[in-house]
Design a protein around this motif. Structure first.
Motif, PDB file in Angstrom:
ATOM      1  N   THR A  38       0.834  -1.195   0.000  1.00  0.00           N
ATOM      2  CA  THR A  38       0.000   0.000   0.000  1.00  0.00           C
ATOM      3  C   THR A  38       0.870   1.247   0.000  1.00  0.00           C
ATOM      4  N   PHE A  39       0.559   2.179  -0.903  1.00  0.00           N
ATOM      5  CA  PHE A  39       1.263   3.460  -0.987  1.00  0.00           C
ATOM      6  C   PHE A  39       0.264   4.549  -0.581  1.00  0.00           C
ATOM      7  N   ALA A  40       0.466   5.133   0.607  1.00  0.00           N
ATOM      8  CA  ALA A  40      -0.485   6.106   1.134  1.00  0.00           C
ATOM      9  C   ALA A  40       0.090   7.520   1.082  1.00  0.00           C
ATOM     10  N   PRO A  41      -0.542   8.416   0.310  1.00  0.00           N
ATOM     11  CA  PRO A  41      -0.152   9.829   0.316  1.00  0.00           C
ATOM     12  C   PRO A  41      -0.825  10.516   1.505  1.00  0.00           C
ATOM     13  N   PRO A  42      -0.675  11.847   1.660  1.00  0.00           N
ATOM     14  CA  PRO A  42      -1.432  12.547   2.698  1.00  0.00           C
ATOM     15  C   PRO A  42      -2.933  12.327   2.517  1.00  0.00           C
ATOM     16  N   MET A  43      -3.702  12.603   3.568  1.00  0.00           N
ATOM     17  CA  MET A  43      -5.139  12.333   3.532  1.00  0.00           C
ATOM     18  C   MET A  43      -5.825  13.020   2.354  1.00  0.00           C
ATOM     19  N   VAL A  44      -5.441  14.277   2.094  1.00  0.00           N
ATOM     20  CA  VAL A  44      -5.977  15.016   0.945  1.00  0.00           C
ATOM     21  C   VAL A  44      -4.808  15.632   0.191  1.00  0.00           C
ATOM     22  N   LEU A  45      -4.683  15.287  -1.087  1.00  0.00           N
ATOM     23  CA  LEU A  45      -3.606  15.794  -1.932  1.00  0.00           C
ATOM     24  C   LEU A  45      -4.238  16.541  -3.108  1.00  0.00           C
ATOM     25  N   THR A  46      -3.978  17.838  -3.173  1.00  0.00           N
ATOM     26  CA  THR A  46      -4.599  18.671  -4.202  1.00  0.00           C
ATOM     27  C   THR A  46      -3.574  19.052  -5.264  1.00  0.00           C
ATOM     28  N   LEU A  47      -3.947  18.864  -6.559  1.00  0.00           N
ATOM     29  CA  LEU A  47      -3.094  19.228  -7.690  1.00  0.00           C
ATOM     30  C   LEU A  47      -3.867  20.217  -8.557  1.00  0.00           C
ATOM     31  N   PRO A  48      -3.819  21.503  -8.211  1.00  0.00           N
ATOM     32  CA  PRO A  48      -4.623  22.504  -8.942  1.00  0.00           C
ATOM     33  C   PRO A  48      -4.294  22.573 -10.428  1.00  0.00           C
ATOM     34  N   ASP A  49      -3.010  22.403 -10.799  1.00  0.00           N
ATOM     35  CA  ASP A  49      -2.622  22.521 -12.204  1.00  0.00           C
ATOM     36  C   ASP A  49      -3.273  21.451 -13.066  1.00  0.00           C
ATOM     37  N   ALA A  50      -3.647  20.332 -12.450  1.00  0.00           N
ATOM     38  CA  ALA A  50      -4.281  19.239 -13.202  1.00  0.00           C
ATOM     39  C   ALA A  50      -5.750  19.081 -12.818  1.00  0.00           C
ATOM     40  N   ASP A  51      -6.283  20.031 -12.026  1.00  0.00           N
ATOM     41  CA  ASP A  51      -7.685  19.968 -11.588  1.00  0.00           C
ATOM     42  C   ASP A  51      -8.012  18.610 -10.986  1.00  0.00           C
ATOM     43  N   THR A  52      -7.141  18.156 -10.069  1.00  0.00           N
ATOM     44  CA  THR A  52      -7.272  16.813  -9.515  1.00  0.00           C
ATOM     45  C   THR A  52      -7.085  16.830  -8.004  1.00  0.00           C
TER      46      THR A  52
END
Length: 227
Positions: A38-52
């Motif tokens: 399992t690869f867990a990023p932070p709880m919420v990861l925002t990428l505005p440049d990709a609208d994701t």
């Protein structure tokens, strides 16, 4: 390593910097292992440049058909403009018969889209080494004390406290968590075995002075030796 398709069926959105991670897990004799990584990023990861927005961990399942190999494409940890920045993936390995491992890695975007192997990133398990006794100079001979009287039962009781004998404990029903009660005057060393006598790895903890727990990635039956 045998080429392995990326886990999952969906590609990352366009404009999201990514890294392809590969790996292989085998036993010491080369037997392929099965389980999950399992690869867990932070709880919420925002990428505005990709609208994701990324919300959940990526779970890679390794089956018998994979021969211990996996490949997965993940969001790069140095993607520009994302929030938070400077984060790491929390990697959790749960493999059949092996101790659960957890550690953190960074996945910087690689030139030319080349992949990186998890073995080049994962830290080795710590090992404290073996102590070598250092013999100092012989001291002066002291005066001999008076002879005392010690009964055999007292000696046996002292031996039991100082060097308790090994105890075998059995787990009859399959469980991912073995809870073992004991009366050792210290936290005992624990070795665990499956029903065929093969030693298996588990995460040992001591929640109380008289209790040991062993956590496995999969439900196991077998026995434990405490010493």
């Amino acid at each position: 390593m045998t080429p392995t398709p990326d886990a999952g069926t969906y590609a990352l959105p366009a404009g999201v910097p990514s890294v392809r991670v590969t790996g292989r897990f085998v036993a010491a004799d080369g037997t392929p292992l099965t389980g999950t990584v399992t690869f867990a990023p932070p709880m919420v990861l925002t990428l505005p440049d990709a609208d994701t927005i990324a919300l959940t961990p990526a779970v890679v399942e390794i089956t018998k058909e994979d021969q211990g190999c996996f490949a997965v494409t993940l969001i790069a940890t140095d993607a520009p403009g994302m929030s938070p920045s400077g984060w790491t993936y929390r990697v959790t390995e749960k493999l059949k018969g092996a101790q659960i491992r957890q550690y953190h890695i960074m996945l910087a975007e690689r030139p030319g889209g080349t992949s990186v192997d998890l073995a080049d990133l994962a830290p080795a398990s710590p090992y404290s080494g073996r102590y070598i006794p250092v013999v100092g100079p012989t001291g002066a001979t002291g005066a001999q004390g008076q002879a005392g009287e010690v009964q055999r039962v007292e000696l046996e009781a002292l031996e039991e406290r100082v060097a308790p004998r090994a105890v075998t404990w059995s787990q009859g029903s399959a469980s991912t968590l073995w809870t073992i009660d004991h009366d050792f005057p210290y936290a005992p060393a624990v070795r665990t075995f499956d029903t065929s006598g093969r030693e298996i790895g588990g995460l040992v903890a001591n929640p109380s002075p008289t209790t040991v727990t062993v956590q496995f990635a999969f439900a196991e039956t077998g026995s434990a030796i405490l010493s």
